[in-house]
Design an enzyme around this catalytic site. Structure first.
Site, short mmCIF file in Angstrom:
data_model
loop_
_atom_site.label_atom_id
_atom_site.label_comp_id
_atom_site.label_asym_id
_atom_site.label_seq_id
_atom_site.Cartn_x
_atom_site.Cartn_y
_atom_site.Cartn_z
CG ASN A 7 -1.77 1.14 1.45
OD1 ASN A 7 -1.63 2.15 0.75
ND2 ASN A 7 -2.69 1.06 2.38
NE ARG A 98 -4.51 3.79 -1.21
CZ ARG A 98 -4.02 4.91 -0.67
NH1 ARG A 98 -2.84 4.89 -0.08
NH2 ARG A 98 -4.70 6.02 -0.72
CG HIS A 186 -9.45 8.69 0.96
ND1 HIS A 186 -9.71 10.00 1.26
CD2 HIS A 186 -8.10 8.54 1.11
CE1 HIS A 186 -8.59 10.62 1.58
NE2 HIS A 186 -7.59 9.75 1.48
N GLY A 216 -7.79 11.77 7.44
CA GLY A 216 -6.39 11.57 7.80
C GLY A 216 -5.62 12.80 7.35
NE ARG A 247 -3.64 15.97 -0.35
CZ ARG A 247 -4.06 14.71 -0.38
NH1 ARG A 247 -5.10 14.38 -1.11
NH2 ARG A 247 -3.46 13.77 0.32
CD GLU A 389 -6.62 3.08 3.25
OE1 GLU A 389 -5.61 3.29 3.94
OE2 GLU A 389 -7.05 3.88 2.41
#
Ligand code: ADP
Length: 409
Positions: A7, A98, A186, A216, A247, A389
């Site tokens: 991942n 992933r 996500h 997160g 961001r 995940e």
């Protein structure tokens, strides 16, 4: 069946080895036999931490001449040294990766083929921090285990069936034809959280309207109706939607036109919006909500604004998800912030009291995991979920292996 999961994020590489029965998957995520995490420090150096099921722990700083060598060193810790859990790497039956951006091509997980790799490569422009790292992991595992099936599990897949009103940007129609649309991200986490929510509530996923909040360093919401994502806050890239650690989330695109006219280049704007905005940009303190919170205690007004703005935009986006769903049975908090920040959950839930939602303060304050923290008479359930995940990726591998008869073990 031994399933290895890679991942890769923008700044870290998580990996896990699971051993599961061929006959059936367990109800709960099992502890992996082995878990390794690399946090990249520079191009070819990283901090490595490994844990095994047997309780072995190992950490070190690695410096090699390339990222590939660092990754190889990580993999060698599976069958060498104090964290060894298998005799040789060929004991792995299947590898799951992933992959952040699968574009419009993939609505579910697929076995990796040359054409899948080409697509992941072609989508690099849309996820420059992620897709190259995902491809790097795939190519390394192909070299090490050329006869073992590899599976790509896409972060975009869960959102791929959103109705066109949710996925279309109201620009020129050309955009629709060029694939400029909302993809969402996500998805592995949102899907896991939605399924886990239904399991905890002992209700059919098909009967529920859910808002899943993955909060997160990056953050996004999904509106999940009858088990399908019908809207989400991230868009064409993982920059849209909520304010995040570094961001900006959604901003007026006119600002970008203004800055470009002042001479800013595409690369500069990219950096500004992806790395220098959000909690870090507004507070000037940190991308980490905990550090922002500490600065507020020192009476830092920019930190206060950053926190207020984060909450305000989160709540506004949740409102938009409620409208997309036409009502809500449960809201689910996950990710480092969603899982750990009790004051954030309280603040969001207090703003949802008009929907008959009542949070149980005691449950909220007791570090809840995988549980409903609403009061018994609340009209909306409130879940805190430890998103998994890696386990979700392992489950996809197991299912594809079964459906396609991919492994011998
Ligand atoms: P990623 O998106 O990189 O996988 P995580 O889901 O692990 O990140 O979330 C990391 C973030 O979680 C940190 O930046 C921090 O802001 C936040 N976080 C972790 N613990 C807490 C806490 N107790 N209170 C508030 N925020 C927290």
């Amino acid at each position: 069946m031994k399933i290895f999961v890679l991942n890769a994020g923008s700044s870290s590489q998580k990996s896990a080895l699971y051993e599961v029965s061929n006959a059936a998957l367990p109800d709960k995520a099992p502890e992996p036999l082995w878990e390794g995490q690399l946090d990249w420090l520079a191009d070819s150096s990283a901090q490595l931490v490994i844990k095994t099921y047997a309780g072995e722990k190992h950490s070190e700083t690695i410096e090699k001449s390339s990222r590939q060598e660092v990754l190889l060193y990580l993999l060698e810790r599976l069958y060498q040294g104090s964290t060894k859990v298998i005799e040789q790497i060929s004991e792995i039956d299947i590898v799951g990766h992933r992959v952040v951006h699968g574009g419009a091509d993939y609505q579910s997980s697929v076995v990796v083929t040359p054409s899948v790799k080409q697509t992941i490569q072609a989508l690099t422009d849309l996820a420059p921090n992620h897709n190259p790292a995902n491809l790097e992991g795939i190519e390394l595992m192909e070299q090490l285990l050329p006869d073992i099936p590899q599976v790509a599990v896409f972060d975009t897949a869960f959102h791929s069936q959103m109705p066109s009103v949710a996925s279309t940007y109201p620009g020129p129609y050309d955009w629709v034809e060029q694939g400029i649309r909302r993809y969402g991200f996500h998805g592995i986490s949102h899907q896991y959280c939605a399924q886990k929510t239904a399991q905890i509530l002992k209700q059919e996923l098909n009967s529920l309207r859910l808002i899943t909040c993955h909060l997160g360093n990056g953050g996004s919401l999904a509106a999940v109706k009858e088990g399908k994502s019908i809207d989400t806050t991230m868009g064409f890239t993982p920059l849209d939607g909520l304010m995040m650690g570094t961001r900006s989330g959604a901003v007026d695109p006119g600002i970008l036109i203004h800055l470009m006219r002042q001479g800013m280049t595409g690369d500069q704007l990219d950096r500004l919006l992806n790395k220098e905005s959000g909690l870090l940009g507004i507070s000037g303190v940190s991308h980490d909500l905990r550090a922002v919170q500490s600065a507020i205690q020192q009476n830092n007004p920019r930190a206060q604004l950053a926190k207020d703005l984060y909450l305000y935009r989160l709540k506004a986006c949740i409102g938009s998800m409620v409208m997309a769903l036409g009502g809500v049975n449960a809201i689910t908090f996950a990710g480092g912030i969603g899982e750990n920040s009790d004051w954030l959950r309280l603040s969001v839930c207090e703003s949802m009291e008009f929907l008959g939602l009542k949070i149980d303060n005691q449950k909220n304050n007791s570090s809840p995991v995988d549980t409903d923290i609403a009061t018994s008479d609340s009209k909306v359930s409130v879940l805190v979920i430890h998103t998994q995940e890696d386990w979700a990726i392992a489950q996809e591998c197991w299912q594809l292996a079964k459906d396609n008869n991919l492994t011998n073990s």
